[in-house]
Enzyme design. Structure first.
Site, PDB file in Angstrom:
ATOM      1  CD  GLU A  39      -2.689  -1.533   2.349  1.00  0.00           C
ATOM      2  OE1 GLU A  39      -2.503  -0.532   3.120  1.00  0.00           O
ATOM      3  OE2 GLU A  39      -3.524  -2.304   2.481  1.00  0.00           O
ATOM      4  CG  ASN A  74      -0.903  -6.901  -1.438  1.00  0.00           C
ATOM      5  OD1 ASN A  74      -1.566  -7.457  -2.271  1.00  0.00           O
ATOM      6  ND2 ASN A  74      -1.336  -6.860  -0.220  1.00  0.00           N
ATOM      7  CG  HIS A 133      -9.978  -5.195   0.629  1.00  0.00           C
ATOM      8  ND1 HIS A 133     -10.422  -6.224   1.572  1.00  0.00           N
ATOM      9  CD2 HIS A 133      -8.591  -5.171   0.914  1.00  0.00           C
ATOM     10  CE1 HIS A 133      -9.443  -6.899   2.160  1.00  0.00           C
ATOM     11  NE2 HIS A 133      -8.351  -6.299   1.628  1.00  0.00           N
ATOM     12  CD  GLU A 172      -5.020  -7.631   1.748  1.00  0.00           C
ATOM     13  OE1 GLU A 172      -5.702  -6.907   2.201  1.00  0.00           O
ATOM     14  OE2 GLU A 172      -3.803  -7.658   1.715  1.00  0.00           O
ATOM     15  CG  ASP A 180     -13.367  -8.139   1.437  1.00  0.00           C
ATOM     16  OD1 ASP A 180     -13.052  -7.231   0.996  1.00  0.00           O
ATOM     17  OD2 ASP A 180     -12.812  -8.165   2.826  1.00  0.00           O
TER      18      ASP A 180
END
Ligand code: G2I
Length: 451
Positions: A152, A193, A229, A257, A259
């Site tokens: 990030e 990432n 996300h 990750e 979702d």
């Protein structure tokens, strides 16, 4: 066609030996993904894996594991040179036992990094970064599939995030971190990432430019993690194209990750949209050679970061809070080529006395704070519990209620008092305390043991 008696006997034996629902076509996502040459993974924490039913679900569905918090700096090096790999080691052992590989997450990040790191001057910070990478990558050398080396580091507009890393070390820190990691464990795949890089846009353009430059300059990078996300109904239409352009640079791509959150409560319409969102993501990855796997940030809505970060949102994962598969699970099952009925949720093991604990700072003032821990029983009732955690910033506890708390240095142990030991299946209780803090008051990750 008639079967020979031997074949029929073998089929009956298999039907008897395999758990109900796993005979024939119905196996978990991991096997379906493996048959397509990719992996399916989940994130999990030590505390979540204390729930034996959930852990069994993870073993059935995932062949890749990402420790949710345990490999982050606040856990692994809470004070300078004092390393704590015990929580992550336990997840790695569990992964090995379940025949899962592990994605290491994460070495250099602006979040969940102790204040002692953030307060260093530039030269000392650079050295601390190298020392941390040497120690952590060294500890897991040869054991991990990959590392999220840097996490990030970009803003939404594609400029560098003005983290303490960036402000003190300048642009070069990312390449330095990758070089250091490669030197320690040449076998681990090294990833950059980030989130909101799933489709083509200013942020993913910036990551793309960095990866391209790294490739040209010989900076060792092997992969790009797209966190994914996502928000209900908002899978970027350029996701496959984005994955493809990274793959074309000669790095692998992973959805790290995933979702898909919605406003809660869910409705059948929202769950249907979510299912189609999961299909889009799975198909975007499956369509690109070089997209090596998908990891969801948890499997069940029972354990998700979303409700506490985005109040009023949640229901983002493929299984609901009772471990029942949602339409999103069926989407993944079909996308990975599953036929017939998906496997049923695993029954709770008999005598499964598990619990989970969440830690909250309910009030904080100069020098003092009030904390609360919620203990939630797993799929069986428990008659008592012990919650442990480690304070990263020198906090102390001065008084408590509804639990008997002892401290050994920064290691805290809380046992239930008589009246709040028993917790019904899926139910919860809380205890609280007053404490002192100075400088930073980060919330630790408690571990719950039920009995
Ligand atoms: O925020 C979602 C993810 C975004 N990408 C990087 C991931 O590493 C990140 O994971 C989440 C964890 O799932 C959360 O569990 O990272 C959060 C922190 O940025 C984690 O939340 C923290 C809470 O903020 C703390 O209060 C808590 O003590 O989890 C800690 C352990 O439960």
């Amino acid at each position: 066609m008639r079967h020979s008696p031997v074949v029929v006997a073998a089929a009956i034996a298999a039907a008897v030996v395999l758990p109900a629902g796993q005979a024939g076509a119905a196996s978990g996502l991991r096997d379906l993904a493996a048959a397509k040459g990719v992996y399916f993974g989940t994130a999990a924490t030590v505390s979540e894996w204390n729930d034996a039913t959930y852990k069994a679900l993870g073993a059935r569905e995932a062949n890749m594991l990402t420790p949710g918090n345990e490999m982050k700096w606040d856990t692994t090096e809470p004070s300078q040179g004092r390393f704590n790999f015990a929580p992550a080691d336990s997840l790695v052992s569990a992964a090995v036992a379940a025949n899962q590989r592990v994605r290491g997450h994460t070495l250099v990040w602006h979040s969940q990094t102790p204040s002692w790191v953030q307060n260093l001057g530039a030269t000392a910070l650079h050295q601390a970064m190298l020392d941390h990478i040497n120690a952590e990558v060294g500890h897991y050398k040869g054991k991990l599939y990959s590392w999220d080396v840097v996490n990030e580091a970009f803003n939404e507009d594609g400029t560098r995030r003005q983290s303490f890393w960036q402000q003190k070390l300048g642009d070069g820190y990312i390449a330095d971190a990758f070089r250091a990691a490669r030197a320690v464990d040449p076998a681990a795949k090294l990833y950059y990432n980030d989130y909101n890089t799933d489709g083509i846009g200013a942020k993913s353009d910036a990551v793309y430019a960095m990866v391209k430059a790294f490739k040209q300059q010989g900076v060792p990078i092997d992969g790009v993690g797209l966190q994914a996300h996502l928000i209900l109904g908002q899978v970027p239409s350029s996701m496959q194209q984005n994955i493809q352009r990274f793959a074309d640079l000669g790095v692998e791509v992973a959805i790290t990750e995933l979702d898909v959150r919605m406003t809660t409560p869910s409705t059948s319409d929202k769950l249907a949209t979510q299912a189609s969102d999961y299909t889009k993501v799975a198909n975007a990855c499956l369509a690109v050679r070089g997209c090596v796997g998908i990891t969801t940030w948890g499997l069940s809505d029972r354990y998700s970061w979303i409700p506490s970060t985005f109040p009023g949102e949640g229901a983002a994962l493929p299984f609901d809070e009772s471990f029942q598969p949602k339409p999103a699970y069926n989407s993944l099952y079909v996308a990975y080529g599953g036929t017939g009925n998906p496997p049923p949720p695993p029954p709770p093991p008999p005598g499964d006395k598990t619990c989970a604990a969440t830690y909250a700072i309910v009030g904080q003032w100069a020098g003092g704070f009030q904390g609360e821990v919620r203990v939630t029983a797993g799929s069986a009732a428990i008659s008592g519990w012990t919650v442990t955690w480690t304070f990263a910033n020198g906090q102390t506890i001065t008084s408590s209620w509804s639990a008997a708390i002892t401290a050994s240095g920064s290691a805290i142990t809380a046992n239930n008092v008589g009246y709040n030991g028993p917790v019904g299946a899926g139910g919860s209780t809380t205890f609280g305390f007053l404490g002192t803090w100075n400088g930073t008051n980060s919330a630790p990750s408690p571990v719950c043991t039920g009995r």
